[in-house]
Design a protein around this motif. Structure first.
Motif, PDB file in Angstrom:
ATOM      1  N   GLY A  86      40.696  51.489  52.015  1.00 51.32           N
ATOM      2  CA  GLY A  86      41.336  52.199  50.911  1.00 51.32           C
ATOM      3  C   GLY A  86      41.729  51.332  49.747  1.00 51.32           C
ATOM      4  N   TRP A  87      41.310  50.074  49.738  1.00 52.99           N
ATOM      5  CA  TRP A  87      41.659  49.133  48.669  1.00 52.99           C
ATOM      6  C   TRP A  87      40.418  48.726  47.893  1.00 52.99           C
ATOM      7  CZ3 TRP A  87      46.471  46.902  47.463  1.00 52.99           C
ATOM      8  CH2 TRP A  87      47.520  47.360  48.257  1.00 52.99           C
TER       9      TRP A  87
ATOM     10  N   SER B 131      33.658  45.838  39.187  1.00 57.34           N
ATOM     11  CA  SER B 131      34.099  46.117  40.549  1.00 57.34           C
ATOM     12  C   SER B 131      33.698  44.930  41.427  1.00 57.34           C
ATOM     13  CB  SER B 131      33.438  47.394  41.078  1.00 57.34           C
ATOM     14  OG  SER B 131      33.734  47.539  42.448  1.00 57.34           O
ATOM     15  N   LEU B 132      34.656  44.417  42.175  1.00 58.94           N
ATOM     16  CA  LEU B 132      34.399  43.314  43.092  1.00 58.94           C
ATOM     17  C   LEU B 132      34.204  43.816  44.515  1.00 58.94           C
ATOM     18  CD1 LEU B 132      37.092  40.867  41.680  1.00 58.94           C
ATOM     19  CD2 LEU B 132      34.625  40.876  41.200  1.00 58.94           C
ATOM     20  N   GLY B 133      34.429  45.108  44.740  1.00 60.73           N
ATOM     21  CA  GLY B 133      34.215  45.699  46.047  1.00 60.73           C
ATOM     22  C   GLY B 133      35.308  46.668  46.436  1.00 60.73           C
TER      23      GLY B 133
ATOM     24  N   ALA C  95      39.705  39.656  45.033  1.00 58.32           N
ATOM     25  CA  ALA C  95      40.300  39.500  43.703  1.00 58.32           C
ATOM     26  C   ALA C  95      40.571  38.021  43.414  1.00 58.32           C
ATOM     27  CB  ALA C  95      41.573  40.319  43.600  1.00 58.32           C
ATOM     28  N   ALA C  96      41.098  37.297  44.386  1.00 58.94           N
ATOM     29  CA  ALA C  96      41.363  35.872  44.201  1.00 58.94           C
ATOM     30  C   ALA C  96      40.070  35.118  43.893  1.00 58.94           C
ATOM     31  CB  ALA C  96      42.047  35.297  45.446  1.00 58.94           C
TER      32      ALA C  96
ATOM     33  N   ALA D  64      37.568  57.546  43.757  1.00 56.99           N
ATOM     34  CA  ALA D  64      39.006  57.609  43.491  1.00 56.99           C
ATOM     35  C   ALA D  64      39.543  56.242  43.094  1.00 56.99           C
ATOM     36  CB  ALA D  64      39.753  58.141  44.708  1.00 56.99           C
ATOM     37  N   LEU D  65      39.116  55.184  43.773  1.00 58.29           N
ATOM     38  CA  LEU D  65      39.586  53.842  43.424  1.00 58.29           C
ATOM     39  C   LEU D  65      39.092  53.419  42.047  1.00 58.29           C
ATOM     40  CD1 LEU D  65      39.371  51.942  46.795  1.00 58.29           C
ATOM     41  CD2 LEU D  65      41.409  52.349  45.414  1.00 58.29           C
TER      42      LEU D  65
END
Length: 160
Positions: free
Chosen positions: A27-28, A21-23, A152-153, A7-8
């Motif tokens: 739910g994030w 994809s970084l992981g 993300a950072a 879903a993500l």
């Protein structure tokens, strides 16, 4: 868990054509785009939407312009033009700047305050009034948000 990852990934592809994809953290999810270079943490609201678009909450990093911790909310309903949009995290409330179906923090200082509150909060709630006049609330669990934001950072840290 596999359904959440799927879903993500679908949400990220809809929100912006994510390439890496970084992981996924609870739910994030955290993702990186090559062009334009940016990284973001993103989640879906707890309840399903009947909108033609997919609602989400995201925190983005844009290394080429030095932007960090930028909040972007895609609302689950088209909002009434005169309706304010606000988010609440615990006892903190923040007014947002809004378009028809999107909302943002008014400035970098508010972005930073919201991200700080997200790190310690349990739920983020977005409230407004729909174009039909009824109020609506989009709720997001914050478990995993801090880790996704950090991923993300870090994903864009070397791209400055």
């Amino acid at each position: 868990m596999k359904a959440a990852v799927t879903a993500l990934l679908a949400l990220a592809a809809t929100a912006a054509a994510a390439r890496d994809s970084l992981g996924v953290f609870e739910g994030w999810g955290a993702f990186r785009d090559a062009r334009p270079p940016r990284c973001f943490a993103i989640a879906q609201p707890l309840s399903r939407s009947s909108a033609a678009w997919k609602p989400f909450a995201s925190i983005a990093f844009w290394p080429t312009i030095g932007a960090r911790n930028q909040l972007h909310i895609r609302l689950s309903h088209e909002r009434r033009p005169d309706a304010p949009v606000a988010i609440s995290i615990g006892d903190r409330r923040y007014a947002l700047v809004a378009g028809r179906v999107d909302a943002w923090a008014p400035d970098a200082r508010t972005d930073a305050a919201i991200v700080a509150a997200m790190r310690n909060g349990g739920t983020l709630r977005v409230t407004s009034r729909g174009k039909n006049g009824g109020s609506f609330t989009d709720s997001y669990r914050l478990r995993g948000a801090a880790t996704a934001i950090d991923a993300a950072a870090l994903g864009c840290a070397r791209r400055r």
